[in-house]
Design a protein around this motif. Structure first.
Motif, short mmCIF file in Angstrom:
data_model
loop_
_atom_site.label_atom_id
_atom_site.label_comp_id
_atom_site.label_asym_id
_atom_site.label_seq_id
_atom_site.Cartn_x
_atom_site.Cartn_y
_atom_site.Cartn_z
N ALA A 1 119.66 -4.63 -28.00
CA ALA A 1 118.64 -5.64 -28.30
C ALA A 1 119.28 -6.98 -28.61
O ALA A 1 118.82 -8.04 -28.14
CB ALA A 1 117.77 -5.17 -29.47
N ALA A 2 120.35 -6.97 -29.40
CA ALA A 2 121.03 -8.22 -29.76
C ALA A 2 121.68 -8.88 -28.54
O ALA A 2 121.63 -10.10 -28.38
CB ALA A 2 122.07 -7.95 -30.84
N GLU A 3 122.27 -8.08 -27.68
CA GLU A 3 122.94 -8.63 -26.49
C GLU A 3 121.92 -9.23 -25.51
O GLU A 3 122.17 -10.28 -24.92
CB GLU A 3 123.75 -7.54 -25.80
N VAL A 4 120.79 -8.57 -25.34
CA VAL A 4 119.76 -9.11 -24.45
C VAL A 4 119.23 -10.43 -24.99
O VAL A 4 119.09 -11.42 -24.25
CB VAL A 4 118.61 -8.09 -24.26
N ALA A 5 118.95 -10.47 -26.29
CA ALA A 5 118.43 -11.70 -26.89
C ALA A 5 119.44 -12.84 -26.77
O ALA A 5 119.08 -13.98 -26.45
CB ALA A 5 118.08 -11.44 -28.36
N ALA A 6 120.72 -12.54 -27.03
CA ALA A 6 121.75 -13.59 -26.94
C ALA A 6 121.89 -14.10 -25.51
O ALA A 6 122.07 -15.29 -25.27
CB ALA A 6 123.08 -13.04 -27.44
N THR A 7 121.81 -13.19 -24.55
CA THR A 7 121.92 -13.58 -23.14
C THR A 7 120.77 -14.49 -22.73
O THR A 7 120.97 -15.52 -22.07
CB THR A 7 121.95 -12.33 -22.25
N LYS A 8 119.56 -14.13 -23.14
CA LYS A 8 118.41 -14.93 -22.75
C LYS A 8 118.41 -16.31 -23.44
O LYS A 8 118.01 -17.31 -22.84
CB LYS A 8 117.13 -14.17 -23.09
N ARG A 9 118.91 -16.37 -24.69
CA ARG A 9 119.03 -17.68 -25.35
C ARG A 9 120.03 -18.56 -24.63
O ARG A 9 119.80 -19.76 -24.42
CB ARG A 9 119.47 -17.49 -26.81
N ARG A 10 121.15 -17.98 -24.23
CA ARG A 10 122.21 -18.76 -23.61
C ARG A 10 121.88 -19.11 -22.17
O ARG A 10 122.24 -20.19 -21.68
CB ARG A 10 123.51 -17.95 -23.65
N LEU A 11 121.18 -18.21 -21.48
CA LEU A 11 120.91 -18.36 -20.05
C LEU A 11 119.41 -18.23 -19.81
O LEU A 11 118.93 -17.21 -19.28
CB LEU A 11 121.68 -17.30 -19.25
N PRO A 12 118.63 -19.22 -20.18
CA PRO A 12 117.17 -19.09 -20.09
C PRO A 12 116.66 -18.93 -18.66
O PRO A 12 115.52 -18.49 -18.47
CB PRO A 12 116.66 -20.39 -20.72
N TRP A 13 117.48 -19.25 -17.66
CA TRP A 13 117.05 -19.11 -16.27
C TRP A 13 117.10 -17.67 -15.77
O TRP A 13 116.59 -17.36 -14.67
CB TRP A 13 117.91 -19.99 -15.36
N VAL A 14 117.67 -16.77 -16.55
CA VAL A 14 117.79 -15.37 -16.14
C VAL A 14 116.41 -14.71 -16.15
O VAL A 14 115.68 -14.77 -17.14
CB VAL A 14 118.77 -14.62 -17.06
N ASP A 15 116.05 -14.08 -15.04
CA ASP A 15 114.77 -13.37 -14.91
C ASP A 15 114.87 -11.92 -15.34
O ASP A 15 113.88 -11.34 -15.80
CB ASP A 15 114.30 -13.38 -13.44
N LEU A 16 116.03 -11.31 -15.13
CA LEU A 16 116.18 -9.87 -15.33
C LEU A 16 117.53 -9.58 -15.96
O LEU A 16 118.54 -10.16 -15.55
CB LEU A 16 116.03 -9.14 -14.00
N VAL A 17 117.53 -8.67 -16.94
CA VAL A 17 118.77 -8.21 -17.56
C VAL A 17 118.90 -6.72 -17.29
O VAL A 17 117.92 -5.96 -17.41
CB VAL A 17 118.77 -8.47 -19.08
N MET A 18 120.10 -6.29 -16.90
CA MET A 18 120.33 -4.86 -16.69
C MET A 18 121.63 -4.43 -17.34
O MET A 18 122.54 -5.24 -17.55
CB MET A 18 120.35 -4.52 -15.20
N LEU A 19 121.69 -3.15 -17.69
CA LEU A 19 122.86 -2.55 -18.33
C LEU A 19 123.32 -1.34 -17.54
O LEU A 19 122.66 -0.91 -16.59
CB LEU A 19 122.53 -2.14 -19.77
N GLY A 20 124.44 -0.77 -17.98
CA GLY A 20 124.99 0.39 -17.32
C GLY A 20 124.23 1.66 -17.65
O GLY A 20 123.44 1.74 -18.60
N GLU A 21 124.48 2.68 -16.86
CA GLU A 21 123.85 3.99 -17.01
C GLU A 21 124.07 4.55 -18.41
O GLU A 21 125.15 4.44 -18.99
CB GLU A 21 124.47 4.94 -15.97
N LEU A 22 123.03 5.18 -18.96
CA LEU A 22 123.09 5.90 -20.24
C LEU A 22 123.59 5.02 -21.39
O LEU A 22 124.20 5.52 -22.35
CB LEU A 22 123.95 7.16 -20.11
#
Length: 287
Positions: free
Chosen positions: A23-44
């Motif tokens: 949750a913290a990493e997604v929020a930080a990514t979206k704050r830093r890169l507001p143009w990002v439409d989609l965030v994805m992570l690795g399996e499991l």
């Protein structure tokens, strides 16, 4: 129209509950890169590879991811988690829209047998539509070792394949080669996000519809931000990459019946003679 801003999070995760970290990493990514439409992570990514963490879907972990997507107004593929359905387990990646709607759940078609024991195979290739962008396909880790999976997604109209992985073994270089070939063979963007740290060796990668290298990550934590032009896919499919092969058209028009895909085509000595799918025994047991 037709652009996808994506951030792949190659995180150094451990076993156990990683929900707060994600949750913290997604929020930080979206704050830093507001143009990002989609965030994805690795399996499991949510809990690691232990099946003891399996939950029904919808369930509490997915509900947390729904909250994260809604709070950050971003599409989210939070890797995958083990889904319990009665007495069955599936390795499942939810696809969550910015309003919190779960638009798809991708069940891994090929569990990593003989090691991913007790996990059932999904049956349906997964695609979903992003308004104003295009059609996206999802597959999981070992799926890409079977070229039929990516070809099926392409035939369903996918112009991007998003591929969460959890690989900690020495075959990561082979996986990168498969990902690159999958992109070129199917003339699409192929984005493979692995985990790092205790659970994986990193090496996330992204390739274009001509097999061009977009990015190949190192072994540690990395945020991989990409702006993918789906118009490039459409032009490549129409004209060929740099005016070369029009692969999907040739596949469509080719007459070959491909014997392994006909009824009974896999009941041949070359396949039946391989023996059972099992973990290799110790050398003493072979004798």
């Amino acid at each position: 129209m037709g652009h996808l801003g994506i951030a792949g999070l190659q995180l150094d995760l451990g076993r156990g509950d990683n929900l707060d970290r994600i949750a913290a990493e997604v929020a930080a990514t979206k704050r830093r890169l507001p143009w990002v439409d989609l965030v994805m992570l690795g399996e499991l990514s949510a809990f690691g590879p232990g099946v003891a963490s399996a939950q029904s879907l919808p369930g509490p972990a997915e509900a947390r991811f729904v909250e994260v997507a809604r709070e950050n107004k971003v599409w989210l593929i939070p890797g995958s988690l083990y889904e319990r359905v009665g007495d069955q387990l599936f390795n499942t990646a939810p696809v969550i829209a910015p309003d919190g709607t779960v638009v798809a759940r991708c069940r891994k078609l090929y569990p990593f047998l003989p090691y991913e024991q007790g996990v059932a195979a999904g049956e349906v290739p997964t695609v979903f539509d992003m308004p104003g962008v295009g059609r996206i396909g999802v597959s999981i880790c070992y799926d890409m070792w079977f070229p039929e999976t990516t070809r099926s997604l392409a035939c369903l109209g996918a112009e991007v394949v998003l591929h969460p992985s959890m690989t900690s073994t020495i075959d990561r270089e082979a996986e990168k080669a498969i990902a690159r070939a999958s992109a070129a063979q199917n003339q699409l963007w192929f984005v493979d996000i692995n985990v790092a740290g205790e659970l994986g060796v990193g090496g996330s990668c992204a390739y274009g519809p001509g097999g061009e290298i977009v990015h190949e990550a190192g072994v540690g934590r990395e945020v991989i931000a990409l702006d993918l032009d789906l118009g490039h896919v459409r032009r490549t499919r129409e004209r060929g990459w740099n005016g070369l092969g029009q692969t999907l058209k040739s596949f469509r028009d080719g007459p070959a019946p491909f014997a392994p895909y006909q009824p009974g085509g896999r009941s041949v000595p070359a396949l039946t003679g391989l023996g059972a799918l099992r973990t290799p025994p110790a050398r003493e047991a072979e004798q």
